[in-house]
Design a protein around this motif. Structure first.
Motif, PDB file in Angstrom:
ATOM      1  N   TYR A  53       0.834  -1.202   0.000  1.00 10.01           N
ATOM      2  CA  TYR A  53       0.000   0.000   0.000  1.00 10.01           C
ATOM      3  C   TYR A  53       0.864   1.246   0.000  1.00 10.01           C
ATOM      4  O   TYR A  53       0.510   2.259  -0.604  1.00 10.01           O
ATOM      5  N   THR A  54       2.026   1.164   0.676  1.00  8.51           N
ATOM      6  CA  THR A  54       2.908   2.331   0.693  1.00  8.51           C
ATOM      7  C   THR A  54       3.436   2.627  -0.704  1.00  8.51           C
ATOM      8  O   THR A  54       3.429   3.777  -1.150  1.00  8.51           O
TER       9      THR A  54
ATOM     10  N   GLY B 158       0.667   3.763  -2.835  1.00 10.34           N
ATOM     11  CA  GLY B 158       0.320   5.109  -2.379  1.00 10.34           C
ATOM     12  C   GLY B 158       1.307   6.125  -2.925  1.00 10.34           C
ATOM     13  O   GLY B 158       0.922   7.230  -3.319  1.00 10.34           O
TER      14      GLY B 158
ATOM     15  N   LEU C  62      -9.269   5.544  -4.887  1.00  6.56           N
ATOM     16  CA  LEU C  62      -8.008   6.217  -4.530  1.00  6.56           C
ATOM     17  C   LEU C  62      -7.615   7.210  -5.619  1.00  6.56           C
ATOM     18  O   LEU C  62      -7.234   8.347  -5.338  1.00  6.56           O
TER      19      LEU C  62
ATOM     20  N   ALA D 150      -7.348  11.113  -5.101  1.00  4.98           N
ATOM     21  CA  ALA D 150      -6.039  11.755  -5.298  1.00  4.98           C
ATOM     22  C   ALA D 150      -6.165  12.889  -6.316  1.00  4.98           C
ATOM     23  O   ALA D 150      -5.642  13.992  -6.114  1.00  4.98           O
TER      24      ALA D 150
END
Lengths: 249, 414
Positions: free
Chosen positions: B282-283, B286, B385, B389
C-alpha cells in the motif's frame, strides 16, 4: 457586414423600455474607493455622485491613471466601494452579498474590455453562448438561435464557427460585445473598448454602442481616452484624480 | 454545470500531452495497485485457505500460558512473599484427563475433535535419517478435523485404520527419501523406540513446511513410539464456522486452562508477515498515487496560471467563485476518471499477463503459477483512490483560481 438599423432581434428587446420616461439605471451616491493594502492608501475614486438613465450612452474620459477604469469596475460591480452606495436598477448593491452581485452581473450587466478576453478554446458562437449557459434560462435551441442572431446583427454570421485566433481584432471585439449582450443586460459597461482597434473599427464599435442605446434602450457607459470617440456619445463625464470634474449631461 | 464541464473539458483538451502524462501517472498507480494486490492477496488468501484446510482451527496444547504460581503465593494472596529456590513439581507432560475434555467437546455440534500425540522421529531409509514431526491421530476422527483426506495423493486415510503399522508421509519427504507407497521404513523416535512401518499414503498440501516435515501414524502407535502410553498432548479442533475460532479458543482456555490457540495465533508469524507485506504494497502504490497527484496538481496549476484572463472574464460575466472552483476540480476529476479507466484496463492486463505465466514456485507454498485474486474490490479501491487523489490535487489550484480578482487581472492587462 454592417447590420441595418431596425432589424428585428435581441437589440430590440429593450426598446419598449426606452420609450418610457427616463428612469435611473445606475446611481452613485458619494462613492469612494481607497486601496488600503498598498504601503500608502491610494484613493482611486473620490466621492463621486452620479446618475445615469436608461438609454443613455455616456463616456468616462480623463487622463490615464485618473481613476476612469476604477470607476467603471465599481459601476460594473466587479469592485466594491470603500464608502458610498451604488444603486443598480433600483437595487442598493452596498447591501448585496457576493452571490447577489454575481447574479446582477450575469443578468443586468454586460462587460466589454480593452482586450477581447474571448476564451481561445471556444468558437465565437460558444463564447457568446457562455453567459446564457451560465444563466440557464433558455433551452439549448433558443440559446443557439439567440447566439446566432446576435452574431448576425454584428455582421459576424460567418465567424460563428471560428475560433478567436481566426478572427481579426475588430471581429473579436464585436464577438465580445455580442457576448456582453447575451443575457440582454440593462447596462453595458466598456473599459477602453477601442484601445486596441484602428480608427475604422473603433468607430464601428462606438456606432454599435450608439445604436444599442438609441434603439434597444441599453444604458452604455464606456471609458475612453480618445476625444474623437467621446464625441460620439450623448454625455461625457471627466475624471481627474478620482474625482468628477466635468459632466456634459 | 454543463457550461462548467464544457470549459473544463476544453482546458483538458487544450493541453492534451501534459494532461495525458498526468493521466498516465494515475493509470500506473491504479494498474499496478490492481496487479500487485491481485498477486499478493491471491497468495495470501491461498495460504490462509490452505492453513484453514490443513491445520486445525483450534489447538489445545499441554502447556499453560503462565508459569505456575508458588504455593506460598497461592496461600497468601496479595502478600509480599517470595520463597527462593523452589523447584516446580515435575508433572508428566500431556493433557491431564484428556478423555474427559474430549468427551465433553465431542458432544458439541459446532466442532469436531481430534485427539493427537505429536513427537519427533527419524525415518531411517536407505542409510539416511530424515527428521519428521510425527502426529499420532485417530483416523476416523481425523477425517473430520483436517483436510488430510483430500490432500492424500496416494493411498487412503482408512488404510491407516486397516494397517496398524501404517504411516502417511508428506510429498516432500517421499521425494527426499525415495519412499513410495508400500515401502517399509524404520521409524526411530526420540525416545529410542524403533518400529518398522509401512508407507500407506502420501499427502501434499502445497505448504512446504508440512509436506517436507510431517507424517501421520495411528495415535496408539505414536504413544508406543514416544513411550507415552495413553498420553495426548494436543487436541485439535475443527469448527463448523472458522470465524468462531478465536472465540472458541478463548472459551476452552478459560474452562480447561490449557493453552488453546486459534489458527490465527498458531500462524501469527506468517500472518504478521502478511501485514508487513500489505503495508509495503500500500505504501508503494500510495507513493505512485502521490506522484500522480503531483502530476495533476502541476498541470492544473499551469492551466490556472495560463487562464487567469479567462477566469477574470468568466467572473465578470457572472460566474461565481464556486463555478470557477468546479471548473478546475472537474478538470482534476476528468484526469482521475480517465486515469482510473485506463488503470483498470492496465490492471486487468497485468493480471491476465501474470495468469499466463507458468512457473513452478516452491517457496513457502508450491504452485504452478501466480495465484491471483481478481476481486472487484481492488478495482473499486484503486479507482476510489485515484479519484480522491485527483480531486485533492486539483483542490489547491482550483482554490487559487477561485480567488483570482478580476479587477487585478483586467487592470494588469490594460
Amino acid at each position: 457586414m454592417s447590420a441595418e438599423p431596425g432589424k428585428p432581434g435581441a437589440m430590440d428587446a429593450g426598446r419598449a423600455r426606452g420609450q418610457r420616461p427616463a428612469r435611473p439605471v445606475v446611481e452613485l451616491d458619494h462613492v469612494t474607493r481607497i486601496l488600503t493594502d498598498e504601503p500608502q492608501p491610494v484613493t482611486l475614486v473620490r466621492d463621486i455622485t452620479l446618475r445615469v438613465d436608461e438609454g443613455e450612452f455616456m463616456a468616462i474620459t480623463g487622463p490615464s491613471g485618473s481613476g476612469k477604469s476604477s470607476l467603471i469596475y465599481l459601476i460594473g460591480l466587479l469592485d466594491s466601494p470603500t464608502s458610498g452606495r451604488i444603486i443598480l436598477d433600483g437595487i442598493d448593491t452596498s447591501r448585496a452579498d457576493k452571490a447577489r452581485k454575481e447574479r446582477l452581473r450575469l443578468t443586468r450587466i454586460g462587460f466589454v474590455f480593452q482586450f477581447h478576453f474571448l476564451l481561445p478554446e471556444f468558437t465565437a458562437l460558444e463564447n457568446v453562448l457562455l453567459p446564457m449557459r451560465k444563466l440557464g434560462a433558455l433551452s439549448d435551441r433558443a440559446m443557439l438561435a439567440r447566439g446566432l442572431d446576435l452574431l448576425g446583427q454584428f455582421g459576424l454570421s460567418d465567424a460563428a464557427a471560428k475560433k478567436p485566433h481566426q478572427l481579426s481584432g475588430g471581429e473579436r471585439q464585436r464577438v465580445a460585445i455580442a457576448r456582453a449582450l447575451a443575457n440582454d443586460p440593462l447596462l453595458l459597461v466598456a473599459d477602453e473598448p477601442t484601445g486596441n482597434l484602428d480608427s475604422k473599427n473603433s468607430e464601428l464599435v462606438f456606432s454599435l454602442f450608439d445604436r444599442l442605446a438609441r434603439e434597444a434602450g441599453k444604458t452604455v457607459i464606456s471609458v475612453t481616452h480618445d476625444p474623437e470617440m467621446a464625441r460620439m456619445t450623448h454625455r461625457q463625464i471627466r475624471i481627474l484624480d478620482g474625482a468628477l470634474v466635468a459632466d456634459s449631461g | 454545470m454543463a457550461a462548467l464541464a464544457k470549459i473544463a473539458l476544453a482546458y483538458v483538451m487544450g493541453r492534451k500531452r501534459q494532461t495525458l502524462v498526468s493521466v498516465l501517472g494515475v493509470t500506473m498507480g491504479v494498474g499496478f495497485f490492481i496487479g500487485i494486490a491481485a498477486m499478493m492477496q491471491g497468495f495470501q488468501q491461498f495460504f490462509i485457505q490452505k492453513i484453514i484446510d490443513v491445520s486445525p482451527h483450534v489447538t489445545i496444547r499441554d502447556e499453560y500460558r503462565e508459569a505456575p504460581r508458588q504455593p506460598a503465593a497461592m496461600g497468601y494472596r496479595g502478600a509480599a512473599i517470595e520463597l527462593r529456590g523452589i523447584k516446580p513439581k515435575d508433572e508428566p507432560r500431556g493433557i491431564r484427563s484428556a478423555r474427559r475434555i474430549i468427551d465433553a467437546l465431542s458432544r458439541r455440534s459446532d466442532l469436531a475433535v481430534g485427539p493427537t500425540l505429536t513427537g519427533q522421529a527419524f525415518l531411517r531409509y536407505g542409510g539416511k535419517d530424515t527428521g519428521v514431526t510425527l502426529l499420532g491421530i485417530d483416523p476416523a476422527r481425523e477425517a473430520r478435523v483436517s483436510n488430510l483426506v483430500n490432500d492424500l495423493v496416494e493411498g487412503k486415510l482408512s488404510d491407516l485404520q486397516s494397517n496398524p503399522n501404517g504411516i502417511i508421509i508428506g510429498k516432500g519427504i517421499a521425494k527426499k527419501t525415495g519412499l513410495k507407497r508400500g515401502d517399509y521404513v524404520s521409524v526411530v523416535s526420540s525416545a529410542g523406540v524403533i518400529l518398522r512401518m509401512k508407507v500407506v499414503g502420501v499427502f501434499e498440501t502445497g505448504i512446504l513446511a508440512l509436506d517436507d516435515r510431517q507424517a501421520y501414524v495411528r495415535l496408539k502407535k505414536n504413544q508406543v513410539l514416544q513411550r507415552r502410553e495413553n498420553v495426548i498432548n494436543q487436541i485439535r479442533l475443527r469448527l463448523a464456522d472458522v470465524e468462531q475460532a478465536e472465540r472458541v479458543a478463548r472459551e476452552i482456555e478459560a474452562r480447561y486452562r490449557y493453552r488453546t490457540e486459534s489458527w490465527k495465533e498458531t500462524q501469527k508469524n506468517v500472518l504478521s508477515i502478511f501485514v508487513i507485506q500489505n503495508g509495503v504494497m500500500y505504501t508503494s502504490v500510495g507513493a505512485i498515487m502521490l506522484v500522480a497527484g503531483f502530476g495533476i496538481y502541476n498541470i492544473i496549476s499551469t492551466v490556472v496560471n495560463e487562464k487567469r484572463h479567462d477566469i477574470a472574464i468568466l467572473k465578470s460575466i457572472g460566474f461565481s467563485e464556486r463555478d470557477i472552483r468546479i471548473i478546475f476540480l472537474l478538470q482534476g476529476l476528468m484526469a482521475g476518471v480517465a486515469g482510473c479507466l485506463l488503470g483498470w484496463a492496465l490492471g486487468r492486463g497485468i493480471i491476465e499477463g501474470l495468469a499466463s505465466v507458468r512457473l513452478d514456485i516452491e517457496q513457502i507454498i508450491r504452485t504452478q503459477g501466480f495465484i491471483l485474486n481478481r476481486s472487484f474490490w481492488n478495482y473499486a479501491i484503486a479507482g476510489a483512490l485515484a479519484i480522491i487523489a485527483a480531486t485533492v490535487s486539483a483542490w489547491l489550484p482550483a482554490r487559487k483560481a477561485a480567488a483570482v480578482d478580476p479587477v487585478d487581472i483586467i487592470r494588469g492587462a490594460a
